[in-house]
Each structure stands twice: as C-alpha cells, then as structure tokens.
Design a protein around this motif. Structure first.
Motif, mmCIF file in Angstrom:
data_model
loop_
_atom_site.group_PDB
_atom_site.id
_atom_site.type_symbol
_atom_site.label_atom_id
_atom_site.label_comp_id
_atom_site.label_asym_id
_atom_site.label_seq_id
_atom_site.Cartn_x
_atom_site.Cartn_y
_atom_site.Cartn_z
ATOM 1 N N ALA A 148 -11.201 -0.109 5.923
ATOM 2 C CA ALA A 148 -12.005 -1.184 5.119
ATOM 3 C C ALA A 148 -12.073 -0.979 3.609
ATOM 4 C CB ALA A 148 -13.400 -0.975 6.031
ATOM 5 N N GLY A 149 -11.448 -0.042 3.112
ATOM 6 C CA GLY A 149 -11.572 0.358 1.725
ATOM 7 C C GLY A 149 -10.310 -0.074 0.897
ATOM 8 N N GLY A 150 -9.886 0.386 0.053
ATOM 9 C CA GLY A 150 -8.715 0.184 -0.769
ATOM 10 C C GLY A 150 -9.093 -0.173 -1.927
ATOM 11 N N CYS A 151 -7.985 -0.774 -2.687
ATOM 12 C CA CYS A 151 -8.086 -1.121 -4.145
ATOM 13 C C CYS A 151 -8.069 -2.637 -4.564
ATOM 14 C CB CYS A 151 -6.882 -0.402 -5.146
ATOM 15 S SG CYS A 151 -7.288 1.431 -5.457
ATOM 16 N N ARG A 165 0.889 -1.149 0.189
ATOM 17 C CA ARG A 165 0.071 0.018 -0.014
ATOM 18 C C ARG A 165 0.806 1.379 -0.071
ATOM 19 N NH1 ARG A 165 -5.427 -1.333 2.490
ATOM 20 N NH2 ARG A 165 -5.432 0.676 3.172
ATOM 21 N N THR A 166 0.380 2.205 -0.790
ATOM 22 C CA THR A 166 1.333 3.487 -0.753
ATOM 23 C C THR A 166 0.379 4.720 -0.680
ATOM 24 O OG1 THR A 166 0.858 3.700 -3.227
ATOM 25 C CG2 THR A 166 2.922 2.586 -2.489
ATOM 26 N N LEU A 167 0.933 5.720 -0.252
ATOM 27 C CA LEU A 167 0.332 7.026 -0.071
ATOM 28 C C LEU A 167 -0.220 7.667 -1.259
ATOM 29 C CD1 LEU A 167 -0.752 9.186 2.007
ATOM 30 C CD2 LEU A 167 1.367 10.337 2.057
ATOM 31 N N LEU A 168 -1.411 7.860 -1.660
ATOM 32 C CA LEU A 168 -1.814 8.513 -2.751
ATOM 33 C C LEU A 168 -1.817 9.869 -2.774
ATOM 34 C CD1 LEU A 168 -4.655 6.066 -3.460
ATOM 35 C CD2 LEU A 168 -2.317 6.134 -4.623
ATOM 36 N N ASN A 169 -2.136 10.783 -1.818
ATOM 37 C CA ASN A 169 -1.964 12.236 -1.537
ATOM 38 C C ASN A 169 -1.822 12.534 -0.231
ATOM 39 O OD1 ASN A 169 -3.851 14.586 -1.172
ATOM 40 N ND2 ASN A 169 -3.208 14.694 -3.427
ATOM 41 N N GLY A 170 -1.106 13.426 0.113
ATOM 42 C CA GLY A 170 -0.871 14.134 1.409
ATOM 43 C C GLY A 170 -1.741 14.838 1.985
ATOM 44 N N ASP A 171 -2.720 15.510 0.877
ATOM 45 C CA ASP A 171 -3.915 16.110 1.718
ATOM 46 C C ASP A 171 -5.181 15.413 1.774
ATOM 47 O OD1 ASP A 171 -2.470 18.753 1.639
ATOM 48 O OD2 ASP A 171 -2.729 18.639 -0.442
ATOM 49 N N VAL A 172 -5.366 14.209 0.811
ATOM 50 C CA VAL A 172 -6.280 13.020 1.126
ATOM 51 C C VAL A 172 -5.516 11.856 1.626
ATOM 52 C CG1 VAL A 172 -8.569 12.339 0.346
ATOM 53 C CG2 VAL A 172 -7.818 14.754 -0.543
ATOM 54 N N ILE A 208 -5.107 8.801 1.622
ATOM 55 C CA ILE A 208 -5.569 7.469 1.386
ATOM 56 C C ILE A 208 -4.296 6.606 1.086
ATOM 57 C CG2 ILE A 208 -6.617 5.805 -0.099
ATOM 58 C CD1 ILE A 208 -9.086 7.961 -0.231
ATOM 59 N N VAL A 209 -4.130 5.534 1.793
ATOM 60 C CA VAL A 209 -3.058 4.584 1.508
ATOM 61 C C VAL A 209 -3.783 3.271 0.935
ATOM 62 C CG1 VAL A 209 -1.143 3.364 2.445
ATOM 63 C CG2 VAL A 209 -1.727 5.485 3.451
ATOM 64 N N ALA A 210 -3.283 2.877 -0.257
ATOM 65 C CA ALA A 210 -3.990 1.569 -0.880
ATOM 66 C C ALA A 210 -3.051 1.155 -1.750
ATOM 67 C CB ALA A 210 -5.001 2.110 -1.533
ATOM 68 N N ARG A 211 -3.438 -0.042 -2.308
ATOM 69 C CA ARG A 211 -2.504 -0.801 -3.144
ATOM 70 C C ARG A 211 -3.472 -0.839 -4.595
ATOM 71 N NH1 ARG A 211 -0.452 -7.316 -3.204
ATOM 72 N NH2 ARG A 211 1.183 -6.980 -4.651
ATOM 73 N N CYS A 212 -2.831 0.138 -5.466
ATOM 74 C CA CYS A 212 -3.846 0.173 -6.557
ATOM 75 C C CYS A 212 -3.046 -0.265 -8.246
ATOM 76 C CB CYS A 212 -4.559 1.512 -6.664
ATOM 77 S SG CYS A 212 -5.220 2.168 -5.309
ATOM 78 N N TRP A 244 -8.960 -6.727 -10.134
ATOM 79 C CA TRP A 244 -7.770 -6.006 -11.097
ATOM 80 C C TRP A 244 -7.042 -4.821 -10.286
ATOM 81 C CZ3 TRP A 244 -11.206 -9.100 -13.396
ATOM 82 C CH2 TRP A 244 -11.044 -9.843 -14.632
ATOM 83 N N ALA A 245 -7.572 -4.419 -9.348
ATOM 84 C CA ALA A 245 -6.988 -3.297 -8.398
ATOM 85 C C ALA A 245 -7.496 -2.105 -9.210
ATOM 86 C CB ALA A 245 -5.571 -3.446 -7.941
#
Length: 458
Positions: A333-336, A288-295, A297-301, A358-359
């Motif tokens: 509970a979310g993510g890709c 999982r990676t940080l997608l945006n510093g202001d929002v 979300i950490v996800a594996r997409c 498929w993420a």
C-alpha cells in the motif's frame, strides 16, 4: 540595457542550507518590473527600463491554519486574537493552478501539450499584506491582471517581467495575466505565483488557507492572545516567521520542480491524473525496482531520490533496524509514484497535487503510522537516519503522517527544532528566542511554500 535578474542562486538547485540569504534586518532587492521588451539577435528579450529597487522591513508574520480548508471557527478566533492586540490580519487563499502557456509579444516561451497544464503553486493576499511582507515595490507590480512570479519558477521557463501567462480558471477556461515582476523566492515566501483577490476572482480561486497576522509589535502579547482564543491545539498550526526552520518542512513547488523537473498534467474525467510521458520517461524507472536487499522495498521512485533512499535503507539495515520498516505493508500500500489531484469542487481545475505525483516521497508503515495516527509507531532512530539522508518526515505534519518520508535534498538530522515527535538528538539544542537568524534558516522564507500541495500535510 537591463536584463531582469532571475537570481539563479535562489532557484532551488542548491539545498536551502547552502543558499545565500537575500533578506537581512532591512531588505534591499532588485525586482524585475514590466517594461517594453525588444528581442535581441540571439532571440532573448531585454527590458529597457531600470529595475525598481525596493526596501522592505523584516516584519514579524504569524500564520494560523488547520488541516484542509481554513475552518470558519479557526478563522474567526485567529482574527479575534489579532484584533485584541491591535494587529493587522487577513485571510490568505492558496491552491494549485494550471498554467498552459507563457508568451512574449505573441511568441510562445513555453507551451503545455494539448489538454495538459503546468501546476503552479499560487498564493492570494490582500495588497496591504503584500506591502508588509514583501515591500511596496512588489505590491505596486500586482493588480487585477498582473501577477508576481517567484524567481525560481521564472528561471525554469525563461520567463521575465512583462510576459503573458495563461492560467486555467476553475471552470477550465483560459485567463491571461501579465507578469508584473519576478521576485526572489525568499521574498515571496516560496510561492510560485502571487495574486491579489481581484486577480484570484478572475480565475475562481476562493479557497481560504490561513490567517496571516502582522504589525503586532509584541510577540509575547500575540502568543497570549492566541492562547486566550484557544488556538494552541495539535489540530491548529501556528507558524512564526522568526522561528528556526523545521527539520520536517518540505520543499515548495518551485523548489521541487527545480530538483525533480517540471511536468505537465491532466486531470481526467474519472479524477485520475495523467503526467506527460516526456517527464516520466526522463525521471522515473519503467517500473517498481528493489531498493535494498535487507529492507526489501520495491517501489517506483524518482531517479534523483533513489541514491539517498538506498543509502538511508542501507543505514537502517546496518543499524539493525530493518524490522522497524514494514516492507510487506510498504510494497502492498506504500511506494513512491502515485499521481493524485484533489479538486476544490466537482469538475474544478483548481485544487492540490500530491507530492507523490513527483515520486519524491515514499510511504512505508501505512497501518501503525497511518495518516492521523498519533503517535506514529515507526522507530525514531529510523526517522533520524532518513533525515540524515535528506528526507523530511511526515510524523510532525499538522495531521501526523508517520508513514511518509519526503526528499528535500539536504540533511535535516542536526536541526535543533523541538519537534513534537522524534526530535533530533543534537549536542546543543538551545535556541535563543531573540536571535536574528539568516532568513533561509527561519520559517519566513517558506511561509507560502505549501501553496498548491496537499493542504493537510504541513
């Protein structure tokens, strides 16, 4: 010598809005038909018969279905509505089938790793419906031991008419079919494989998905018949082939593979799903990676969607809407990436894959915009930003799924479709009901694109 066309312009590598329409008011297409194939010096195969030219009328088609398997009640009412206006109708079946191999004269064109299979979105229709929707030429190439393959998925594996494919039956055993023809996806309605009921019986595919209605002549009369049979609630979806494309429609399995790559999968004894490591290594980050510093979300997409996802989150933050996305909830509970396969029955190898396999989709507000929550609580301004960056939104699925944003690879924020929740804000919202739109801009080209995916979502 004629090499069967695989219509790469329709193979899903360009977004639908940039594809060339292949159906006009009258359709004339070349269909690759099976013939004796000889291997040329470069290892390719060539067909020695001329392609068969078919001409199909652009018949109006209506699909009626509910969440999950088609209920006997909805089926009965839809068939009654069709009968009341003298229309033809049939029950469509659909699921994801595992394909383990493609062979040509005994030589492998494609072979899945041992114990794995490639998922194939599969539609089953009566021959009479196939003739009406796709033409006599397509219907003529189908039978108990023959399938039609969409050009998009054929191109991915180098398959041609006359090749043999091996499918996994519901009990897990192998069953061989011959590819009777390779047909543009906008003709097949977006399905990867097309079977007749006789062919489906060979692999145990019997899951009813929708009622298809055609040959009714008068659109208004059919609509009234549907109303009279109480088929107008939010728990029933009615798709009309002539209607404009829905901004929240999603990619078919063939189009998803063309954009995201094709994996082989295995459903394990405990119901979990394993994906071949070659695909995950090529297409997914290691974690999982940080997608945006202001929002945050950490996800594996999937790597293909990350730029669009990062851009959407940046725009959400720039618009002062970061608060509309519950990042704690998304990270909990979310993510890709979440491979899932829903079997039709215990131990069955036939079922439905989640698009999270498929993420290519991300879930965010999993509580207030949960599956089934209506109306979803996510802010419509955020929804439209995601559409602008190439994501369909689940809030308008048949079972609302407002936490779900799914990548489709094209902007969807300017389509004037009158969505139930969060309609687009466009200058000209008028839709001429009598207008003949290019087929790729209507529901017709994607009538069967849900084949093989979670059935409650569309």
């Amino acid at each position: 010598m004629f090499t069967p066309p695989l219509d790469t312009s329709d193979a899903g590598r360009q977004p639908r809005s940039r594809r060339v329409a292949v159906i006009a008011a009258a359709l004339s297409v070349l269909v690759a038909v099976p013939a004796a194939a000889g291997v040329n010096g470069s290892g390719g195969a060539q067909v020695t018969e001329q392609a068969q030219r078919i001409v199909a009328e652009r018949a109006d088609v209506v699909s009626v279905y509910n969440s999950g398997a088609l209920s006997p009640d909805v089926e009965a009412r839809a068939l009654a509505a069709a009968a009341s206006v003298g229309a033809d109708s049939t029950v469509r079946h659909a699921a994801s089938i595992g394909m383990t191999a493609v062979t040509r004269r005994g030589t492998f064109v494609q072979q899945a790793p041992s114990g794995f299979a490639y998922p194939m979105g599969t539609t089953v229709l009566e021959p009479s419906a196939i003739r009406a929707f796709m033409g006599d030429g397509v219907a003529a190439t189908l039978g108990e031991q023959h399938v039609v393959m969409g050009a998009q998925t054929a191109a991915l594996r180098g398959a041609i008419a006359g090749d043999t494919i091996t499918l996994q039956a519901s009990w897990g055993g192998p069953v061989d079919f011959t590819i009777g023809s390779v047909v543009p996806d906008s003709v097949t309605g977006g399905t990867e494989l097309l079977l007749t009921p006789a062919g489906a019986a060979r692999i145990g595919l019997s899951r009813a998905s929708s009622v298809m209605i055609w040959n009714f002549g008068d659109r208004v009369a059919l609509d009234q018949a549907l109303v009279d049979n109480q088929l107008v609630s939010t728990s029933v979806r009615i798709r009309r082939s002539w209607e404009p494309a829905d901004p929240d429609s999603t990619l078919g399995m063939g189009a998803a593979k063309a954009l995201m790559g094709e994996f082989a999968y295995r459903v394990n004894a405990d119901g979990s799903v394993s994906i071949d490591s070659a695909w995950t290594n090529e297409n997914l980050p290691s974690g999982r990676t940080l997608l945006n510093g202001d929002v945050p979300i950490v996800a594996r997409c999937h790597r293909a969607i990350e730029p669009a996802l990062r851009a959407a989150l940046a725009d959400v933050a720039a618009a002062g809407l970061a608060w509309t996305i519950n990042t704690v909830d998304a990270n909990r509970a979310g993510g890709c990436y979440n491979p899932r396969f829903n079997r039709l029955a215990q131990n069955s190898s036939i079922g439905f894959l989640s698009r999270h396999t498929w993420a290519m989709a991300i879930d965010t507000n999993t509580i207030g915009s949960c599956q089934g929550c209506a109306p979803p609580d996510i802010d419509c301004r955020t929804v439209r930003i995601f559409r602008k960056h190439g994501f369909a939104w689940g809030g308008n699925f048949l079972t609302p799924d407002g936490m779900h944003f799914e990548w489709v690879g094209e902007s969807r924020d300017q389509l004037p479709y009158p969505s139930r929740f969060c309609p687009n804000l466009v200058a000209n919202r008028s839709i001429d009901p009598g207008a003949e739109l290019p087929v790729e801009a209507t529901e017709r080209a994607t009538l069967f694109s849900d084949s093989g995916f979670d059935a409650h979502l569309h």
